[in-house]
Design a protein around this motif. Structure first.
Motif, PDB file in Angstrom:
ATOM      1  N   ALA A 167      79.093  88.467 -96.632  1.00 44.00           N
ATOM      2  CA  ALA A 167      79.188  87.871 -97.720  1.00 44.00           C
ATOM      3  C   ALA A 167      79.442  89.120 -98.778  1.00 44.00           C
ATOM      4  O   ALA A 167      78.850  90.163 -98.895  1.00 44.00           O
ATOM      5  CB  ALA A 167      77.724  87.615 -98.415  1.00 44.00           C
ATOM      6  N   LEU A 168      80.619  89.087 -99.563  1.00 43.43           N
ATOM      7  CA  LEU A 168      81.113  90.320-100.331  1.00 43.43           C
ATOM      8  C   LEU A 168      80.876  90.331-101.792  1.00 43.43           C
ATOM      9  O   LEU A 168      80.988  91.184-102.239  1.00 43.43           O
ATOM     10  CB  LEU A 168      82.734  90.556-100.058  1.00 43.43           C
ATOM     11  CG  LEU A 168      83.150  90.637 -98.672  1.00 43.43           C
ATOM     12  CD1 LEU A 168      84.797  90.976 -98.378  1.00 43.43           C
ATOM     13  CD2 LEU A 168      82.339  91.628 -97.946  1.00 43.43           C
ATOM     14  N   ARG A 169      80.830  89.303-102.351  1.00 44.63           N
ATOM     15  CA  ARG A 169      80.456  89.017-103.610  1.00 44.63           C
ATOM     16  C   ARG A 169      78.716  89.028-103.858  1.00 44.63           C
ATOM     17  O   ARG A 169      78.360  88.565-103.128  1.00 44.63           O
ATOM     18  CB  ARG A 169      81.036  87.772-104.433  1.00 44.63           C
ATOM     19  CG  ARG A 169      82.302  87.901-104.262  1.00 44.63           C
ATOM     20  CD  ARG A 169      83.081  86.760-105.358  1.00 44.63           C
ATOM     21  NE  ARG A 169      84.682  87.221-105.649  1.00 44.63           N
ATOM     22  CZ  ARG A 169      85.640  86.451-104.893  1.00 44.63           C
ATOM     23  NH1 ARG A 169      85.155  85.531-103.974  1.00 44.63           N
ATOM     24  NH2 ARG A 169      86.695  86.883-104.688  1.00 44.63           N
ATOM     25  N   GLU A 170      78.423  89.432-104.834  1.00 39.06           N
ATOM     26  CA  GLU A 170      76.800  89.871-105.033  1.00 39.06           C
ATOM     27  C   GLU A 170      76.118  88.513-104.945  1.00 39.06           C
ATOM     28  O   GLU A 170      74.974  88.422-104.719  1.00 39.06           O
ATOM     29  CB  GLU A 170      76.720  90.623-106.358  1.00 39.06           C
ATOM     30  CG  GLU A 170      75.432  91.276-106.409  1.00 39.06           C
ATOM     31  CD  GLU A 170      74.779  91.980-105.316  1.00 39.06           C
ATOM     32  OE1 GLU A 170      73.700  91.927-105.074  1.00 39.06           O
ATOM     33  OE2 GLU A 170      75.630  92.853-104.812  1.00 39.06           O
ATOM     34  N   GLN A 171      76.735  87.435-105.884  1.00 39.93           N
ATOM     35  CA  GLN A 171      75.933  86.056-106.062  1.00 39.93           C
ATOM     36  C   GLN A 171      75.986  85.655-104.610  1.00 39.93           C
ATOM     37  O   GLN A 171      74.878  84.745-104.286  1.00 39.93           O
ATOM     38  CB  GLN A 171      76.622  85.159-106.965  1.00 39.93           C
ATOM     39  CG  GLN A 171      75.904  84.042-107.227  1.00 39.93           C
ATOM     40  CD  GLN A 171      76.603  83.311-108.575  1.00 39.93           C
ATOM     41  OE1 GLN A 171      77.812  83.366-108.559  1.00 39.93           O
ATOM     42  NE2 GLN A 171      75.834  82.378-108.910  1.00 39.93           N
ATOM     43  N   VAL A 185      71.321  86.077 -98.307  1.00 37.49           N
ATOM     44  CA  VAL A 185      70.132  86.635 -97.889  1.00 37.49           C
ATOM     45  C   VAL A 185      69.054  86.026 -98.017  1.00 37.49           C
ATOM     46  O   VAL A 185      67.921  86.122 -97.320  1.00 37.49           O
ATOM     47  CB  VAL A 185      70.373  88.094 -98.397  1.00 37.49           C
ATOM     48  CG1 VAL A 185      68.894  88.879 -98.336  1.00 37.49           C
ATOM     49  CG2 VAL A 185      71.414  88.863 -97.918  1.00 37.49           C
ATOM     50  N   ASN A 186      68.780  85.545 -99.111  1.00 37.95           N
ATOM     51  CA  ASN A 186      67.405  84.589 -99.423  1.00 37.95           C
ATOM     52  C   ASN A 186      67.285  83.339 -98.542  1.00 37.95           C
ATOM     53  O   ASN A 186      66.258  82.983 -98.254  1.00 37.95           O
ATOM     54  CB  ASN A 186      67.228  84.139-100.865  1.00 37.95           C
ATOM     55  CG  ASN A 186      67.238  85.023-101.957  1.00 37.95           C
ATOM     56  OD1 ASN A 186      66.810  86.304-101.749  1.00 37.95           O
ATOM     57  ND2 ASN A 186      67.598  84.821-103.343  1.00 37.95           N
ATOM     58  N   VAL A 230      73.718  86.641 -91.231  1.00 42.50           N
ATOM     59  CA  VAL A 230      74.280  86.909 -92.488  1.00 42.50           C
ATOM     60  C   VAL A 230      74.280  88.399 -92.681  1.00 42.50           C
ATOM     61  O   VAL A 230      73.029  89.126 -92.582  1.00 42.50           O
ATOM     62  CB  VAL A 230      72.964  86.295 -93.615  1.00 42.50           C
ATOM     63  CG1 VAL A 230      73.615  86.850 -95.096  1.00 42.50           C
ATOM     64  CG2 VAL A 230      73.183  84.808 -93.282  1.00 42.50           C
ATOM     65  N   LYS A 231      75.386  88.903 -93.192  1.00 41.79           N
ATOM     66  CA  LYS A 231      75.453  90.439 -93.459  1.00 41.79           C
ATOM     67  C   LYS A 231      76.236  90.729 -94.693  1.00 41.79           C
ATOM     68  O   LYS A 231      77.056  89.944 -95.187  1.00 41.79           O
ATOM     69  CB  LYS A 231      76.515  91.107 -92.130  1.00 41.79           C
ATOM     70  CG  LYS A 231      75.827  90.996 -90.960  1.00 41.79           C
ATOM     71  CD  LYS A 231      76.785  91.321 -89.611  1.00 41.79           C
ATOM     72  CE  LYS A 231      76.190  91.234 -88.429  1.00 41.79           C
ATOM     73  NZ  LYS A 231      75.679  92.484 -88.182  1.00 41.79           N
ATOM     74  N   ALA A 232      75.715  91.592 -95.346  1.00 49.07           N
ATOM     75  CA  ALA A 232      76.227  92.147 -96.475  1.00 49.07           C
ATOM     76  C   ALA A 232      77.536  93.117 -96.221  1.00 49.07           C
ATOM     77  O   ALA A 232      77.790  93.490 -95.072  1.00 49.07           O
ATOM     78  CB  ALA A 232      75.514  92.919 -97.360  1.00 49.07           C
TER      79      ALA A 232
END
Length: 102
Positions: A72-76, A82-83, A95-97
């Motif tokens: 996931a590249l966008r903050e939102q 992540v939640n 799930v990875k940032a």
């Protein structure tokens, strides 16, 4: 199994795709994408994180597209996924940032 990288219309997504390498990478975005790329299957339309059912829509998309890792590249998107990481983990989806190690 596929890896999904969000923010497909960003340079960051392409840089990450090049770092990961391989043929089993999907680029997806909820923002406008060229029809040519959507029709070719090189990019996919993903749910808008503003939707109240975003995490469930993303989970369904991952199961339909055989995705086992999401960057996931966008903050939102990052915050929502992540939640819901425990839910995704139950289905074998990581799930990875964008700042996670590759």
């Amino acid at each position: 199994m596929y890896t999904l990288i969000t923010a497909a219309n960003s340079a960051e997504a392409y840089n990450l795709k090049n770092k990961l390498g391989g043929d089993h990478i999907l680029l997806g975005d909820y923002q406008e994408l060229p029809d040519v790329l959507l029709q070719s299957g090189k990019m996919i339309k993903i749910p808008d994180p503003k939707s109240v059912s975003y995490t469930h829509q993303m989970l369904a998309l991952c199961l339909d597209k055989d995705v086992n890792t999401i960057y996931a590249l966008r903050e939102q998107e990052k915050q929502l996924l992540v939640n819901a990481e425990q839910l995704f983990n139950e289905y074998g989806i990581k799930v990875k940032a964008s700042d996670d190690k590759i």
